[in-house]
Each structure stands twice: as C-alpha cells, then as structure tokens.
Design a protein around this motif. Structure first.
Motif, PDB file in Angstrom:
ATOM      1  N   TYR A  80      -5.136   1.945  -6.560  1.00 47.12           N
ATOM      2  CA  TYR A  80      -3.969   1.316  -7.161  1.00 47.12           C
ATOM      3  C   TYR A  80      -4.337   0.751  -8.528  1.00 47.12           C
ATOM      4  CZ  TYR A  80      -0.460  -2.244  -8.170  1.00 47.12           C
ATOM      5  OH  TYR A  80       0.493  -3.022  -8.797  1.00 47.12           O
ATOM      6  N   ALA A  81      -3.584   1.130  -9.549  1.00 52.26           N
ATOM      7  CA  ALA A  81      -3.831   0.650 -10.909  1.00 52.26           C
ATOM      8  C   ALA A  81      -3.237  -0.743 -11.061  1.00 52.26           C
ATOM      9  CB  ALA A  81      -3.223   1.607 -11.931  1.00 52.26           C
ATOM     10  N   SER A  82      -4.072  -1.747 -10.902  1.00 49.29           N
ATOM     11  CA  SER A  82      -3.571  -3.115 -10.806  1.00 49.29           C
ATOM     12  C   SER A  82      -2.985  -3.643 -12.098  1.00 49.29           C
ATOM     13  CB  SER A  82      -4.676  -4.056 -10.312  1.00 49.29           C
ATOM     14  OG  SER A  82      -5.737  -4.137 -11.235  1.00 49.29           O
ATOM     15  N   LYS A  83      -3.230  -2.964 -13.234  1.00 49.12           N
ATOM     16  CA  LYS A  83      -2.614  -3.423 -14.474  1.00 49.12           C
ATOM     17  C   LYS A  83      -1.092  -3.395 -14.373  1.00 49.12           C
ATOM     18  CE  LYS A  83      -2.801   1.159 -16.639  1.00 49.12           C
ATOM     19  NZ  LYS A  83      -3.321   1.941 -17.770  1.00 49.12           N
TER      20      LYS A  83
ATOM     21  N   LEU B 208       0.770  -4.340 -11.826  1.00 45.22           N
ATOM     22  CA  LEU B 208       1.131  -5.646 -11.266  1.00 45.22           C
ATOM     23  C   LEU B 208      -0.043  -6.128 -10.430  1.00 45.22           C
ATOM     24  CD1 LEU B 208       3.038  -7.987 -10.654  1.00 45.22           C
ATOM     25  CD2 LEU B 208       3.956  -6.654  -8.742  1.00 45.22           C
ATOM     26  N   CYS B 209      -0.662  -7.206 -10.864  1.00 42.04           N
ATOM     27  CA  CYS B 209      -1.851  -7.698 -10.183  1.00 42.04           C
ATOM     28  C   CYS B 209      -1.620  -9.117  -9.682  1.00 42.04           C
ATOM     29  CB  CYS B 209      -3.048  -7.667 -11.137  1.00 42.04           C
ATOM     30  SG  CYS B 209      -4.610  -8.131 -10.353  1.00 42.04           S
ATOM     31  N   THR B 210      -1.456  -9.243  -8.383  1.00 39.28           N
ATOM     32  CA  THR B 210      -1.424 -10.550  -7.733  1.00 39.28           C
ATOM     33  C   THR B 210      -2.293 -10.456  -6.479  1.00 39.28           C
ATOM     34  OG1 THR B 210       0.414 -10.189  -6.177  1.00 39.28           O
ATOM     35  CG2 THR B 210       0.997 -10.791  -8.443  1.00 39.28           C
ATOM     36  N   LYS B 211      -2.663 -11.585  -5.921  1.00 34.99           N
ATOM     37  CA  LYS B 211      -3.492 -11.569  -4.725  1.00 34.99           C
ATOM     38  C   LYS B 211      -2.780 -10.878  -3.563  1.00 34.99           C
ATOM     39  CE  LYS B 211      -5.878 -15.307  -3.764  1.00 34.99           C
ATOM     40  NZ  LYS B 211      -6.270 -16.731  -3.567  1.00 34.99           N
ATOM     41  N   ALA B 212      -1.476 -11.118  -3.429  1.00 35.54           N
ATOM     42  CA  ALA B 212      -0.732 -10.508  -2.324  1.00 35.54           C
ATOM     43  C   ALA B 212      -0.720  -8.986  -2.439  1.00 35.54           C
ATOM     44  CB  ALA B 212       0.701 -11.047  -2.292  1.00 35.54           C
ATOM     45  N   ILE B 213      -0.568  -8.463  -3.652  1.00 39.98           N
ATOM     46  CA  ILE B 213      -0.570  -7.021  -3.837  1.00 39.98           C
ATOM     47  C   ILE B 213      -1.948  -6.455  -3.524  1.00 39.98           C
ATOM     48  CG2 ILE B 213      -0.240  -5.157  -5.493  1.00 39.98           C
ATOM     49  CD1 ILE B 213       2.325  -6.581  -4.581  1.00 39.98           C
ATOM     50  N   CYS B 214      -3.003  -7.183  -3.878  1.00 35.53           N
ATOM     51  CA  CYS B 214      -4.358  -6.743  -3.536  1.00 35.53           C
ATOM     52  C   CYS B 214      -4.544  -6.688  -2.025  1.00 35.53           C
ATOM     53  CB  CYS B 214      -5.396  -7.671  -4.165  1.00 35.53           C
ATOM     54  SG  CYS B 214      -5.528  -7.555  -5.965  1.00 35.53           S
ATOM     55  N   TYR B 215      -3.987  -7.661  -1.306  1.00 33.64           N
ATOM     56  CA  TYR B 215      -4.050  -7.655   0.152  1.00 33.64           C
ATOM     57  C   TYR B 215      -3.389  -6.401   0.715  1.00 33.64           C
ATOM     58  CZ  TYR B 215      -5.884 -12.321   1.311  1.00 33.64           C
ATOM     59  OH  TYR B 215      -6.690 -13.422   1.498  1.00 33.64           O
ATOM     60  N   ILE B 216      -2.209  -6.082   0.187  1.00 37.71           N
ATOM     61  CA  ILE B 216      -1.475  -4.915   0.687  1.00 37.71           C
ATOM     62  C   ILE B 216      -2.249  -3.636   0.404  1.00 37.71           C
ATOM     63  CG2 ILE B 216       0.619  -3.531   0.368  1.00 37.71           C
ATOM     64  CD1 ILE B 216       2.129  -6.164  -0.126  1.00 37.71           C
ATOM     65  N   ALA B 217      -2.773  -3.501  -0.807  1.00 43.49           N
ATOM     66  CA  ALA B 217      -3.542  -2.311  -1.161  1.00 43.49           C
ATOM     67  C   ALA B 217      -4.744  -2.145  -0.239  1.00 43.49           C
ATOM     68  CB  ALA B 217      -3.992  -2.385  -2.614  1.00 43.49           C
ATOM     69  N   ASP B 218      -5.403  -3.246   0.084  1.00 41.73           N
ATOM     70  CA  ASP B 218      -6.551  -3.198   0.992  1.00 41.73           C
ATOM     71  C   ASP B 218      -6.110  -2.764   2.383  1.00 41.73           C
ATOM     72  OD1 ASP B 218      -9.018  -3.513   2.194  1.00 41.73           O
ATOM     73  OD2 ASP B 218      -8.874  -5.701   2.322  1.00 41.73           O
ATOM     74  N   GLU B 219      -5.038  -3.348   2.880  1.00 39.39           N
ATOM     75  CA  GLU B 219      -4.551  -2.998   4.219  1.00 39.39           C
ATOM     76  C   GLU B 219      -4.187  -1.526   4.318  1.00 39.39           C
ATOM     77  OE1 GLU B 219      -1.330  -5.505   5.332  1.00 39.39           O
ATOM     78  OE2 GLU B 219      -2.585  -7.283   5.653  1.00 39.39           O
ATOM     79  N   GLU B 220      -3.699  -0.949   3.221  1.00 34.32           N
ATOM     80  CA  GLU B 220      -3.288   0.450   3.227  1.00 34.32           C
ATOM     81  C   GLU B 220      -4.443   1.401   2.908  1.00 34.32           C
ATOM     82  OE1 GLU B 220      -0.517   1.520   4.357  1.00 34.32           O
ATOM     83  OE2 GLU B 220       0.439  -0.439   4.597  1.00 34.32           O
TER      84      GLU B 220
ATOM     85  N   LEU C  90      -9.084   0.109  -5.844  1.00 35.34           N
ATOM     86  CA  LEU C  90      -8.409  -0.704  -6.853  1.00 35.34           C
ATOM     87  C   LEU C  90      -9.002  -0.427  -8.228  1.00 35.34           C
ATOM     88  CD1 LEU C  90      -6.174  -2.916  -6.566  1.00 35.34           C
ATOM     89  CD2 LEU C  90      -7.982  -4.604  -6.873  1.00 35.34           C
ATOM     90  N   ASP C  91      -8.118  -0.180  -9.179  1.00 35.84           N
ATOM     91  CA  ASP C  91      -8.491   0.020 -10.570  1.00 35.84           C
ATOM     92  C   ASP C  91      -8.203  -1.280 -11.312  1.00 35.84           C
ATOM     93  OD1 ASP C  91      -8.075   0.444 -13.324  1.00 35.84           O
ATOM     94  OD2 ASP C  91      -6.673   2.087 -13.053  1.00 35.84           O
ATOM     95  N   VAL C  92      -9.244  -1.885 -11.903  1.00 36.14           N
ATOM     96  CA  VAL C  92      -9.063  -3.109 -12.689  1.00 36.14           C
ATOM     97  C   VAL C  92      -9.482  -2.840 -14.121  1.00 36.14           C
ATOM     98  CG1 VAL C  92      -9.446  -4.585 -10.677  1.00 36.14           C
ATOM     99  CG2 VAL C  92     -11.370  -4.068 -12.207  1.00 36.14           C
ATOM    100  N   VAL C  93      -8.894  -3.585 -15.061  1.00 38.27           N
ATOM    101  CA  VAL C  93      -9.189  -3.356 -16.475  1.00 38.27           C
ATOM    102  C   VAL C  93      -9.619  -4.619 -17.214  1.00 38.27           C
ATOM    103  CG1 VAL C  93      -7.606  -1.390 -16.596  1.00 38.27           C
ATOM    104  CG2 VAL C  93      -6.781  -3.672 -17.198  1.00 38.27           C
ATOM    105  N   SER C  94      -9.860  -5.689 -16.476  1.00 37.24           N
ATOM    106  CA  SER C  94     -10.268  -6.938 -17.128  1.00 37.24           C
ATOM    107  C   SER C  94     -10.986  -7.825 -16.129  1.00 37.24           C
ATOM    108  CB  SER C  94      -9.044  -7.683 -17.672  1.00 37.24           C
ATOM    109  OG  SER C  94      -8.272  -8.220 -16.594  1.00 37.24           O
ATOM    110  N   GLY C  95     -11.660  -8.848 -16.670  1.00 39.99           N
ATOM    111  CA  GLY C  95     -12.290  -9.825 -15.801  1.00 39.99           C
ATOM    112  C   GLY C  95     -11.271 -10.557 -14.954  1.00 39.99           C
ATOM    113  N   GLY C  96     -10.089 -10.794 -15.511  1.00 39.59           N
ATOM    114  CA  GLY C  96      -9.038 -11.483 -14.760  1.00 39.59           C
ATOM    115  C   GLY C  96      -8.553 -10.680 -13.575  1.00 39.59           C
ATOM    116  N   GLU C  97      -8.346  -9.380 -13.779  1.00 40.26           N
ATOM    117  CA  GLU C  97      -7.927  -8.545 -12.653  1.00 40.26           C
ATOM    118  C   GLU C  97      -9.043  -8.432 -11.618  1.00 40.26           C
ATOM    119  OE1 GLU C  97      -4.710  -5.712 -15.049  1.00 40.26           O
ATOM    120  OE2 GLU C  97      -6.501  -4.803 -14.173  1.00 40.26           O
ATOM    121  N   LEU C  98     -10.287  -8.323 -12.086  1.00 40.37           N
ATOM    122  CA  LEU C  98     -11.420  -8.279 -11.162  1.00 40.37           C
ATOM    123  C   LEU C  98     -11.503  -9.573 -10.363  1.00 40.37           C
ATOM    124  CD1 LEU C  98     -13.988  -7.052  -9.995  1.00 40.37           C
ATOM    125  CD2 LEU C  98     -15.222  -7.817 -12.035  1.00 40.37           C
TER     126      LEU C  98
END
Length: 444
Positions: free
Chosen positions: A63-66, A68-80, A84-92
């Motif tokens: 999932y290209a988190s750029k 929309l990157c929130t903790k909840a979306i990261c949870y969903i991506a992990d469950e599925e 995860l594709d991140v492009v910054s320290g903040g997204e990481l």
C-alpha cells in the motif's frame, strides 16, 4: 448518480456510508469531515491480493501510504497482509507506531535524509528503493557504521510517459525520480554490487498516476526485461524482484473509466511473463504499489454549505466550510470531482452551481458547474473519491484547523484523526523575550 462501496440512499433519503447516515456524522463530528468506507478499503486490498493468488505467482502488494497515512490505515493494511510503501521519516514513524511489520516496509524517496536512512537501517526495514548515487553513499556508510547489511531495489526511469497529467508523470527520462535506464542505471548497479553493505534484490519503476491504459506498462516492462538480460550477461546472475510501481486509475467523474483491479494485475503478470520468457529470464517476484486505487474511492468529504453569490448570466457560487486547505488537488491539478447534497438525495437537480472553498484565493474552487438540488445554508455537501491525497496534502492555510477523519463500517463510526483545534494551530509558535518585554513596557 454514482455511489461506490457501501454507499447508498437510506430511508430518510440521506446519503449513507458504511451503514451510517452522513447527515448524522456531520452533526456528531462537525464539518469538514473525511469519511472512510472501511469495507471498500478492505475489498480493494483483497481484490489486489486475490488477483495475484489466482495466477499462482510470487508477489507483494504494498500500500502506497503517501495516498493516506494514518495509524488506523496501517493497521488495516497489516491485517489484510499487505506490505507498505513509505516515502518519508514521518510515514515510516507512523507505520512503526502502528506496529506494522518492519520486514514488509519499503522506503522510497528521491532525497532521503541521513536521519531518515539511519532510522530505517536501525529498524531493519524490508527494503530501500534507491533513487540516486548520493543515496547509495549514505546507505552504505550508515549500514557500515551500524554493522548492518540492507536490502534494496534500484529505481529506474524506463523512458515511458503515462497518458496522464504532466505534473504526475514520473517514468519518463526527464524526471527527478530514479536512474536513467540507459546509462545511469548501469553505473548504479555496479556501485551497489561492489558494496558489502547493500544486497540488491531487483529494480523498481513507476510510470505515472491515474493510468487507464496498460500499454505504457507493457512498453516499460519490455525495456526493463532488456535491462535484466544485459545484467544477467554481465554478472552471470538474475535479480529476483521486479517492482512495477502503481498508478492504477480510479473514478472521480464520468470521464474516468478505470479497469477492474483484476484486469490491471492480470495484464501486468502477462507482460512480465511474455517479456521475461522471451529472453530466457527467470520469472521474478512482482511487487506493486497501489495507493489511490485502494483508498481513493473509499473516501468522501462532508462540508456544510454557507454563503452563495449569483453573478447574472455567468454563474452561481456556493461556498462550503472547507476548500483547498483540505483538498488542494483542484488547485494543483485541475482535478475534477462529483458531489451530492447528502440531506437531499431524493430532490431533483434544479441548479447549476460552482462550489467555492473558503480560502482567500480566487483559485480555491472545488467543483465548477455541477447540477444540484437548490443548495441552502446548512445543507451537507458530500464530495466523492476524496480518500487519496486530500488529507495527505492538507494544510493550515489561513490558519484553518485540519478536519477530523472517521472510519465507518457496519453502522459504526470511529474517529481515527481528531479535528485540530485553534490551540493546536499555535502550539509551536514562540515569541522572543525581547518582543514580550517591549509589549510589557508599552502596556505600562
């Protein structure tokens, strides 16, 4: 009227998403409000994964988190089961804070800072996607200092331009992203292969966004296959990964005709098989990076309608309580959207209006010339397909707090991003003591 995901018109003749009345959402959480349809997000993630599984090939869907990157979306991506594709320290940092598996994180970006690289090396993420020669030096030095060996892909520009807006074409030769496939990439491979700190897994390309025609992918993969063949002859080895990026289009308006997700995936696999088999190359593990195509149509933004202005024989402007602060895409890309009045779903469209934002900018227009029922102050305007890049690119222009975000599913609405307050806006402001002292003297 086009409704996506779990959206429908309920018995009150209101727009409903995920079993929740959007008019009630606006009352409870205020507006502007980002609404995400969890069922639609998961459905699209599963469709990408399922399409690969049908073909019995090795793959990763990241999932290209750029988008929309929130903790909840990261949870969903992990469950599925996605990467995860991140492009910054903040997204990481967001991904790590959500407990996302480090080995499934891929770090992109054309100017990763030393601090970002150090964080990623320390966390032993799944792979870097190397973008330039300077980055090779930074990664190699950092990994050596920390006694680590990191995995990486090299991003190349295959010289293919997607049929899309010029600002979001990224695969052509004249691009800030990646190595030119025909000369720079060869040197990049040489340097990485000489490094004891970097293990080269393969290559990455991305030809653009909002792509509906797969011809560009076919041509890009053909050139990449030629490149893999040259490397095999030079190094007597093959690289196991090919990352074909993302960019799969979605529907914003009737003008957009995206392919089914399954069609995108099956076409990619077919292209890789054809071009790699023709060169006697081992079929690689395919990685892709859908972002917009997962989250875009799952998002709807709710606004409250306020003032209006009619210019005789020209147009009627209807203003909402948000705008380019929560959705800069129309101003940046001339992006187009569709909308409805959520509390008047059974009303006939009687007026052609243009939806204006509240920012002090003439260019702050969300939608030009849309047919709606008569808009009145207090009505709730629902703008569709706002899941991708709206919150990600939101700002506090005019010192407007950023909106809240809710995740809806099975009649429940959960707050996943709280609304910013005025106190949030000034929390980082500092006043030098000399100014405070001057004001105290003046007040005396």
């Amino acid at each position: 009227m086009y409704l996506t995901g779990s959206s429908k018109v309920n018995e009150k003749q209101h727009l409903e998403i995920g079993g929740v009345d959007t008019v009630e959402l606006a009352k409870k959480f205020g507006t502007p409000l980002y609404v995400l349809d969890e069922w639609e997000i998961r459905r699209r993630m599963r469709e990408f994964v399922g399409a690969f599984k049908e073909l019995n090939v090795s793959f990763q869907v990241a999932y290209a988190s750029k988008a929309l990157c929130t903790k909840a979306i990261c949870y969903i991506a992990d469950e599925e089961g996605l990467s995860l594709d991140v492009v910054s320290g903040g997204e990481l940092y967001t991904a790590l804070s959500a407990g996302f598996p480090k080995e499934r994180i891929h770090f992109h970006g054309n100017n990763k800072t030393l601090e970002e690289i150090e964080m990623a090396v320390d966390q032993e993420i799944g792979a870097f996607v190397i973008d330039n020669f300077y980055e090779i030096e930074l990664i190699e030095r950092t990994a050596k200092e920390k006694g680590k060996v990191v995995k990486a892909l090299i991003r190349v520009s295959p010289g293919i331009e997607a049929h899309t807006h010029e600002y979001i074409q990224t695969g052509q030769e004249d691009s800030k992203f990646g190595f030119n496939l025909f000369d720079q990439a060869q040197e990049a491979v040489k340097r990485v292969m000489q490094s004891k700190q970097i293990k080269l897994l393969g290559f990455h390309f991305h030809i653009g966004s909002q792509i509906f025609d797969m011809e560009g992918f076919d041509k890009a993969i053909e050139r990449i296959a030629d490149f893999y063949q040259r490397l095999k002859e030079q190094y007597q080895m093959e690289f196991p990964i090919l990352n074909t990026g993302g960019g799969f289009g979605i529907r914003y308006t009737d003008e957009d005709q995206p392919l089914p997700i399954r069609s995108y995936v099956h076409a990619l696999v077919e292209f890789v098989k054809n071009h790699f088999n023709a060169r006697n190359l081992t079929f690689p593990e395919i990685w892709i990076e859908p972002g917009r195509s997962i989250i875009g149509e799952a998002g709807t933004t709710l606004y409250t309608i306020g003032s209006n202005k009619t210019i005789p024989h020209i147009r009627k402007y209807v203003a909402v309580d948000g705008g380019m602060m929560d959705n800069p895409r129309p101003a940046l890309y001339q992006a187009k959207y569709e909308a409805v009045i959520a509390n008047k779903m059974n009303h006939t469209n009687t007026e052609k209006v243009s939806i204006a934002g509240k920012a002090c900018e003439s260019g702050d227009m969300l939608i030009w010339d849309i047919e709606l029922p008569k808009p009145e102050p207090g009505d709730i305007l629902a703008v569709f397909s706002t899941g991708a890049y709206n919150y990600s690119m939101a700002s506090n222009y005019n010192r407007v707090p950023r909106p809240a975000m809710v995740l809806v599913k099975d009649g429940k609405a959960d707050l996943i991003v709280r609304r910013e307050s005025y106190d949030d806006l000034i929390q980082y402001d500092l006043v030098p003591e000399r100014l405070k002292s001057k004001k105290m003297i003046q007040s005396k």
